[in-house]
Design a protein around this motif. Structure first.
Motif: not given
Length: 637
Positions: A229-249
């Motif tokens: 469950v943790q690895d599966w959730y982390r996979f989708h989680y970083v998939d979403i975080l990759a949409l963020l710009p490189e520099v953000w506050e």
């Protein structure tokens, strides 16, 4: 008296000459061309620059008689006793074979380049290493709040289908003051948790990953449902975080209150400039204690003391199941890899961490594969810190990820010109990532060979002890005092929201571990000399005597071989020429000899003109004259 010896000598010479003349007169004349006269002998024997024995037997006898190697003289002095000669010959041969075997074993052991670990203890003042602390409460970026909510709903569906458990949402309230437009994202619901029922996977949980065409699929399976469950959730989680710009506050990512309630070193309060803060996507808010402190004395009162606020926030409950603080001790200017070398401190306890430092010094090539400051390493470090092997392995994997999958993993730094992996831009990046990660786990990637260990590094050995803190007797006033220092009102009188950490040197003595070669060149020569002395009593000069024997044997072989080839060449039949020398031979054989002379070609006999002999025969005749007296050749008529 001298005159009489001279007269007698002349009379004896005349008598001998007369006898020779009489013998010559009685012998028939010899047919064929006469040989060239021998060169006159020199007065006395003068030793040449290089002289060789006449045979191999003479060479071996001279060596055995004069060599300094023990046992060789017995091969010569016992020549009349064949039993002793045979016995000593077998003993000499056996000792030689044993010596060669031991020398070969010694050289083979030396070529493996073994090393010894020399441990020495030193005592001096040392700088305290850096300590990184994380609260374990990652925050939700406001730009992707809606996408994370969809992920939580999808996670609840998967967990309910597997375990029939419905957990609370536990999400942050949306801030109406941030009307930002979220980036486009499509949650891949094909990658879902499921029980694996195929052979060999009974009771295992995992998820299915396919490439972009769907022709290559595999299951990422786990024996533990919690890890799945943790690895599966982390996979989708970083998939979403990759949409963020490189520099953000993100103001929403700031922590309410204070994580570090108090800090002191050697009885003095810490200062704000002695902390560096950063946010980790999975470990939350992190602080690095970066004070330049020299340990004066060991003990708790002379170390770093921290009182921390520990609260398990319901921001992302599926990323971690632990409650507590992540702690890592590392060297200065080194990147803290919390997922590999950290440990946890649970709430409501006081943990005393004792540090013992070891300095490791490794030999370079050819004894080991290490690097000094990253020199000669093929991998370009993506972290702006000093070289460590873990930093090199992460950089190597990320570079291979970019080369293979055309994108980089979000939790690792990016090479120049690369972008993070996201399903919106790279639909099948998960299949490529986990294939590559499996190769890394099974050591099939070249990263291990590309990332050598540092030739010099500091290793920290940690030991910890825990106790309940604050105790039941002191909990009331301790929590009240801390409440005035920033502990929130709802956390008042709750021991489970606090933790205390003491970081001290166990002792100021530190160990230095240095590699030393088992056989250096002087030690190798000494061991070889010991073996030669054991079996033959030989020294370096004895080895030079053996070398001289080999050179003499080689020269004698070439000389005897050349003489044999010359003799074979001279004995070959030749065709008689049509004119010239063929007309001279019968004339020379029937030439009249003066009275009182003979055809003996000794020193006192007459000689034919040099022009009567061909040049080759003239040289051969001159050289063979030094071989000693030859038997008289006659031709029967």
């Amino acid at each position: 008296m001298a005159e009489r010896l001279s007269v007698n000598g002349r009379m004896e010479a005349a008598a001998q000459g007369g006898s020779h003349l009489q013998d010559a007169a009685q012998m028939p004349p010899r047919l064929g061309p006469p040989s060239a006269p021998p060169l006159p002998p020199k007065e006395g024997h003068q030793e040449g620059l290089v002289e060789l024995p006449a045979s191999f037997r003479e060479l071996l006898t001279f060596f055995c008689t004069n060599a300094t190697i023990h046992g060789t003289i017995r091969l010569v002095c016992s020549s009349r006793n064949r039993l002793k000669t045979t016995s000593w010959g077998l003993l000499f041969l056996g000792a030689l074979v044993t010596l060669c075997w031991q020398l070969g074993h010694l050289l083979e052991h030396h070529w493996h380049r073994p090393v010894l670990m020399a441990i020495s203890v030193h005592s001096e003042r040392k700088l305290l290493p850096l300590v990184t602390l994380c609260d374990g409460n990652p925050r939700r970026p406001s730009l992707v709040l809606r996408h994370l909510e969809l992920l939580d709903e999808f996670a609840r569906e998967n967990i309910d289908s597997l375990y029939k458990v419905n957990f609370s949402k536990g999400r942050d309230a949306l801030s109406a003051a941030v009307p930002r437009r979220e980036p486009r994202f499509h949650l891949d619901r094909e990658i879902r948790l499921q029980r694996l029922s195929h052979s060999g996977s009974r009771g295992r949980v995992g998820f299915r990953l396919c490439n972009s065409t769907g022709g290559d699929c595999f299951y990422r399976s786990y024996a533990s449902g919690v890890a799945a469950v943790q690895d599966w959730y982390r996979f989708h989680y970083v998939d979403i975080l990759a949409l963020l710009p490189e520099v953000w506050e993100d103001s929403h990512g700031r922590q309410d209150g204070h994580f570090v309630l108090s800090c002191s070193y050697d009885g003095m309060d810490c200062q704000a400039r002695q902390f560096r803060t950063f946010h980790h996507p999975t470990y939350g808010s992190c602080y690095t204690v970066d004070g330049v402190w020299t340990a004066q004395r060991p003990g708790i009162t002379h170390g770093v003391g921290l009182v921390l606020r520990v609260e398990q926030q319901p921001h992302l409950p599926l990323l971690s199941t632990r409650a507590g603080v992540k702690v890592m001790v590392h060297g200065r200017n080194h990147t803290p890899f919390l997922g590999y070398h950290s440990f946890s401190v649970r709430p409501g306890t006081e943990a005393t961490i004792s540090i013992r430092e070891d300095e490791v010094h490794r030999l370079g090539r050819p004894y080991s594969h290490c690097t000094s400051g990253g020199e000669g390493v093929e991998v370009e470090l993506l972290h702006n810190t000093s070289y460590t092997r873990q930093a090199c392995l992460v950089s190597c994997f990320q570079q291979l990820m970019v080369e293979t999958c055309s994108c980089g993993y979000y939790l690792y730094p990016l090479p120049t010109g690369a972008e993070h992996c996201s399903s919106a831009r790279h639909p099948a990046w998960g299949h490529c990532f986990y294939r590559l990660y499996q190769d890394l786990e099974t050591h099939r990637l070249p990263c291990t060979s590309r990332c050598p260990r540092p030739c010099r590094e500091s290793a920290f050995k940690l030991s910890s002890g825990t106790s309940r803190w604050p105790s039941a007797k002191s909990a009331g006033w301790t929590l009240a005092a801390l409440g005035e220092q920033g502990l929130p009102g709802q956390s008042h009188r709750q021991r489970s929201n606090l933790a205390k950490i003491n970081i001290v040197y166990q002792e100021l003595n530190y160990r230095s571990v240095e590699e030393a070669p088992v056989y250096s060149v002087p030690q190798l020569l000494s061991a070889m000399g010991s073996l030669c002395s054991l079996w033959f009593g030989a020294s370096v000069l004895s080895l030079l005597e053996l070398l001289e024997l080999l050179l003499d044997a080689l020269a004698l072989t070439l000389l005897l071989g050349g003489r044999r080839l010359r003799r074979v060449w001279l004995s070959r039949p030749r065709a008689s020429p049509a004119s010239g020398a063929s007309n001279i031979k019968p004339e020379a054989s029937h030439m009249p000899t003066p009275a009182g002379t003979s055809d003996n070609l000794g020193p006192g006999g007459p000689h034919l003109p040099q022009m009567m002999l061909p040049g080759a025969l003239e040289r051969v005749s001159a050289e063979e004259s030094w071989a000693g007296p030859r038997p008289r050749e006659t031709l029967d008529t």
